[in-house]
Every structure is written in C-alpha cells, then in structure tokens.
Design an enzyme around this catalytic site. Structure first.
Site: not given
Length: 494
Positions: A338-340
C-alpha cells in the site's frame, strides 16, 4: 496596486508549488475558509456546501484535474452502496460489493502499480513494454480505503448508506484529511455532520495544541533534520562512517515520525476547530515495548483498517495458529505494498509481518507459562523491549527509505564494518544543531501523556485574543526558522 494576473496565478494549480499546511498560501486559504464557514455555521446544508467546495478547490490546488477522481469515486460508491443496501438477493449484494472493490482497487492499481508490474514483465523477459510514468494522484491511497470501508460496512449491515450525495462527497473530500489521512471511517464521521456546530474552549485549546505541536514537529524538527543531515546519509552512505550512518537512521526514524504525525496532528486540530473529532493517528509509537504494541500506536487508522478489512476477513486468529501467522504476514505484505510500488516496501511489510508472527509466539508462550504477569511488572523487561523494538523498527526504516535493496545493504554494511565510533566529536561539531534537535525530538516523544494534557488545558483557558496572539507569534517564529527549500511531506507519495 494589486497585480490581478499575479493574484490569479497564485490561485491556479502550480505543480512546483503544492499547497501544504505549513505554506503561506494555506494560511490565507484557511482564514478565508473559516470566515465563510462561520457565516453559514447555523445551517447544516451551508456548512456541507462551503466545506465541500473549499475541499475540492484545495485538492485541485494540490493535484489539478485529478480532483475529478475524488468526485467520480464518490459518485460510484454512493450509488453502489445504495444498490447494495436495497438489494434483497445475497448473491447480488456480493456481486455489487466485488464490483465496488474492483473499481476502487483498479483505479488505485492503475495509477500506483502499473509501471511496477510492467517492470516485472520486462525483467522476466515476457515483453518489452514502455512504462506509462503516470502521475500519482495525491491522497488516492487514503480515499480509496475510505471508499472501500464504506461500501463494505454497508454490505455487512453495519452502516446505512447516506441519503444525500453532498454529505458523502463532503466526507470523502474533507480537506484536513484528504491528502495524508488519517483514514477516517464513514461510521465515525457522517453522524457528526448532522450535529449542530458547536465550538467550546476545550475544542479551541485542543485544536490549537495539535496545530502548534504538528507544525513544530513538521517544520522545526523533521524538515531541518532531513535537509541538513539525513538526506546526505541516504544519498550516498559510502561517503560516511558507520557511526554517521547509524545516527542518520536514528534521524530518519524521528523525521518520518515527526513528518507524518505532525501532519496528522494538524489535520485533527483543523478538524476540531470546524466541529469534527477525528481519532488520533499516533500514540508515541517509539515507546512501544513490542512490535505488536508498535502497530497499535503507529498510523493507527491504517493498522486498524488492515485489521478490520483484511486480517479478520482472512480468518484472523479463528482458524488455527499457523493460519493466524500466515494471515499476519499477508496483511503486513499488503500494508507494505500500500505504501508504494517497490520491492523495498514489500520487504518492509514482510519483515513487520514476520515480527508480528514471532511476537504472537512469544505472547502465547508467556501466557501459557504465567510469565506475562511477571514480565508486565518488570520495568527492566519493558525497557529492554522498548530498546529492541525501536532498533528493529529502525532497521526496517532503512529499507523503507532506501530506493533499492543495494542502497539499503550498503548503508547496513557501513554500520557493521566501518563504524568508527571515534568520530563522534567531529560529528557533533559538524552537526551540533541537528544533534540537539534530535535530542529534543526524542525527549518530547517520551514525555508522559499528562504533559500533552496540561498543554491542551493551558491553551483552553486563554481568552480568544490571547489565543490569536499565540498563533500569530508561533507562525512568525516558524517563518524565521523555516527552511528555504520546501519539504514535501513523506506520505504525499502514498
């Protein structure tokens, strides 16, 4: 004489000058918003329309025509939630929910992960596709999760769909939390829309305390330490000793906390001034004595979202011990992704998932042997737990921050094989301001909760004119110490 063309250019989207809470533009924007908001404060409809229009403009100023994605996603999920609620067929309800999930995840996937998977396909020799180099819409990860939680809650029968579309658009576009969270649940936010607008001394004091502390953490501590020290370490660790690299990791741990929690504090404080209470997103996470406790204190809105909408639906701890550990690992892998779109983020999530599984084993063993009571009473045990957890989190931050695995391992090798602790005096002489700010940041972080409560109560007691004077003086002080180079918040990219 006022230059109209220059004024208009300030009001238009500028990719080189994004609107930030700590920017001069935002001060004027927020002051004008508060004036308009107060004029319609007695009308629920007026408050919703004013807030929504200002929020959409704020988002336009941040990312141009991508503001249309917020409106489009609101239209889609508003209608899907009503169709889910009205449907009497279980299979149709499920099909509509799946469609909602596919639409939301598909939009997030397209903008955030397309190039990542194109790179994988090219690397394994299955094609030679050109990356699209899409501009990531600011805040898309946050409002996508808010859309998903809303439709899932409606499907579960835990929340009835909103009747008025403008109320839903207001919830989704609420500018204090739109671009960097916290991730707010509709069930927590929507009921507050229908309450009369009321602001008392406690709201003013708490809002002011959060805004001041957030600005201080973001502008004074995070930005200064990053721009004057941390970025040099991570740009090329080979130019620095292992001791300097370790200090850089400690610095980054403080930078990312002060950057993100500072922005969250400002968002919650601004919301409080407008009559909305948003749950805290951080709770002194580096005071945690275990990785399980850390994830109850760090980015609380994300960790609780992952728990309620991924971990528990996967089975949680209901399907045996082995399955529980697998569910933890999968949940944190998804959280990392989700962060990247990077293997570094996936690896970061995997390390945290593995650590959570190991910690579950530890807690199970302590509970079975009766040692958890003794451990809970031992200050030494807790202190050791805090030190171990902090250093594990710092180790993981290396992969979170580094652009590649090689860069991360290069920094780690410097710490292990080229430590050179004898350079500490030279290091202090070169980075004295950074060292003292780091000490101040960690000191404030480890203060007990009652000190925050005292600060909020003190600001609640001051008269209005004194509160205005405090805010103006603080903003003036920030202008004197603010770095010339604008520092984009770290979580803007997520």
């Amino acid at each position: 004489m006022i230059d109209i063309s220059k004024l208009l250019s300030q009001l238009l989207y500028n990719p080189n000058d994004p609107v930030l809470f700590n920017s001069a533009f935002f001060i004027y924007f927020f002051a004008f918003f508060l004036l308009c908001y107060q004029l319609v404060s007695g009308s629920k409809t007026g408050r919703v329309w004013v807030f929504t229009l200002f929020s959409l403009y704020f988002f336009y100023k941040a990312c141009n025509y991508y503001v249309g994605l917020v409106i489009l996603s609101a239209i889609v999920d508003y209608n899907l939630s009503h169709w889910i609620h009205r449907s009497t067929s279980a299979s149709k309800k499920k099909a509509l929910l799946v469609f909602s999930i596919l639409i939301n995840i598909g939009m997030l996937f397209y903008f955030k992960y397309t190039d990542f998977f194109i790179g994988i396909v090219n690397d394994i020799g299955m094609g030679h596709f050109r990356p699209l180099h899409l501009l990531l819409p600011i805040g898309i990860s946050f409002y996508t999760f808010e859309n998903l939680s809303y439709t899932i809650d409606v499907y579960r029968g835990e929340f009835e769909p909103i009747e008025d579309f403008m109320d839903y658009l207001f919830f989704l576009s609420f500018f204090p939390k739109l671009m960097m969270g916290p991730i707010v649940r509709a069930a927590d936010f929507i009921p507050q829309i229908y309450k009369p607008y009321h602001l008392d001394a406690t709201d003013v004091g708490k809002g002011m305390a959060l805004i001041i502390s957030g600005l201080f953490k973001k502008v004074v501590i995070s930005d200064f330490i990053y721009l004057n020290f941390v970025q040099y370490i991570f740009d090329d660790p080979t130019k620095h000793t292992g001791f300097e690299c370790l200090m850089g990791v400690y610095g980054y741990a403080l930078v990312i906390y002060c950057d993100f929690s500072g922005y969250s504090d400002m968002a919650i404080g601004i919301a409080r001034w407008t009559g909305f209470k948003i749950p805290a997103n951080f709770d002194s996470p580096y005071q945690s004595a275990s990785i399980t406790e850390f994830w109850r204190r760090w980015h609380i809105s994300l960790s609780s979202w992952l728990r309620d909408y991924i971990y528990i639906p996967l089975g949680g701890n209901r399907k045996g011990t082995v399955r529980q550990y697998i569910n933890l690992a999968l949940t944190m892998l998804i959280g990392g992704f989700w962060h990247g779109a990077s293997w570094n983020f996936i690896f970061w999530g995997g390390m945290h998932g593995s650590a959570l599984a190991v910690d579950k084993v530890r807690l199970t063993w302590l509970k079975a042997t009766g040692g958890i009571q003794r451990a809970g009473l031992s200050k030494v045990y807790r202190l050791l737990g805090i030190l171990f957890t902090f250093h594990f989190v710092c180790f993981c931050w290396i992969f979170f921050k580094a652009t590649t695995f090689e860069a991360a391992w290069t920094l780690i090798r410097q710490i292990v094989y080229n430590f050179q602790p004898d350079v500490w005096l030279e290091f202090y002489q070169g980075y004295a301001q950074v060292v003292w700010l780091m000490l101040l940041g960690y000191f404030l972080h480890f203060l007990p909760v009652r000190s925050e409560d005292w600060f909020e109560r003190s600001l609640s007691r001051v008269p209005v004119w004194a509160g205005v004077l405090i805010m103006v003086s603080f903003i003036w002080l920030l202008a004197q110490v603010k770095t010339l180079q604008p520092m984009i918040p770290i979580y803007f990219q997520f």
